[in-house]
Design an enzyme around this catalytic site. Sequence first.
Site, PDB file in Angstrom:
ATOM      1  N   HIS A 124     -11.099   5.253   0.222  1.00 19.45           N
ATOM      2  CA  HIS A 124     -10.064   4.926   1.198  1.00 19.45           C
ATOM      3  C   HIS A 124     -10.269   5.800   2.424  1.00 19.45           C
ATOM      4  CE1 HIS A 124      -7.575   1.886  -0.633  1.00 19.45           C
ATOM      5  NE2 HIS A 124      -7.504   2.565  -1.769  1.00 19.45           N
ATOM      6  N   ASP A 154      -9.458   3.866   8.893  1.00 19.07           N
ATOM      7  CA  ASP A 154      -9.188   2.428   8.885  1.00 19.07           C
ATOM      8  C   ASP A 154      -9.162   1.826  10.285  1.00 19.07           C
ATOM      9  OD1 ASP A 154      -8.985   2.326   6.156  1.00 19.07           O
ATOM     10  OD2 ASP A 154      -6.803   2.196   6.088  1.00 19.07           O
TER      11      ASP A 154
END
Length: 357
Positions: A124, A154
């Site tokens: 992540h 992200d």
Amino acid sequence: MTALAGIRVVELAGLVPGPFGCMMLADLGADVVQVSRPGPRAVPVGPLDRGRRTVTLDLKSPSGVSSLLSLVSRADVLVEGFRPGVAERLGFGPPVCTAANPGLIYARMTGWGQDGPLASRAGHDIDYIAVSGALAPLGRSGSPPPAPLNYLGDLAGGGMLLAVGVLAALVSRARSGRGQVVDAAMVDGAGLLTTFLHGAVASGLWPGPRGSNLLDGGAPFYDTYATADGGFVAVGAIEPQFYAALLAGLGLDSDPALPAQHDVSGWPELRARFAAAFATRTRDEWAEVFDGVDACVAPVLSPSEAPSHPHLKSRSSFVAVDGLTQPAPAPRFSRTPAAPPAPPVTTTVEAVLDSWS
């Protein structure tokens, strides 16, 4: 006409990075068709899905892959965010798609990239920024690096990097007529964001550990301070003229015993003096004190407060889409401005193909 008018994008729906990159393309005028899988979504429909038409396809079935390839054959860009090898195994990897459309930009959004020892591993945002060197410099001295939401991996290092890669590939195709594969990896993008830091360290401008340098909260004139009401103000008074205005606003400009701005040994005393001064008024009272003053002092606003700030209101920096306030498209263009974002709509592959005929 918008900047990307006429550009057709097929987006295989995924988590945050790919949708954010495709949101940017849609904001700039691309016709983005999002392909969702049957069943409940992992992430509810929200602002990242704005400006899209959405179709549902089972990409584990031959008919679903066939329908996808029919879209790809008429598209300019395909965006997918599977782990390396998954698209190939399902039957729509780059060789298959570019055979159907040699001019296709095949954009791949992953965390670790298409190759390397970690390519097939899960991860992540926090993992990618950790390995890239982007996480270690963040935070206070003596404390572990914080989890900085998912801005760096992200969004900036992922989705925005993807959008830049797609745009560059489209420019290249306009010259050559040929498409290509874009490997957008969050670990690469997060590392790219540290370019300035590498230069600062090499030049001696970043000499200390985390939380002791000019821009990481080490300098008392580049930090945040609590106010009387529990709010915060942000201070970025680096240049001498801005620093002088900061001292004047705080009522400290006439104190001859105040340590010099760049006397590092005096920074603890400066920080204590600044903290004590800011604690005497509320956040909004300090905003009034520094209103119109070039001291580089700003109130720390929450995301829900930001749309009401006078400057952002005057620029229409936030818009309402289907009743939900959210950031407006950016950047701005003088000749091809972005249209107001629209909420996502559900459609069919046949309807999309008819519009793309």
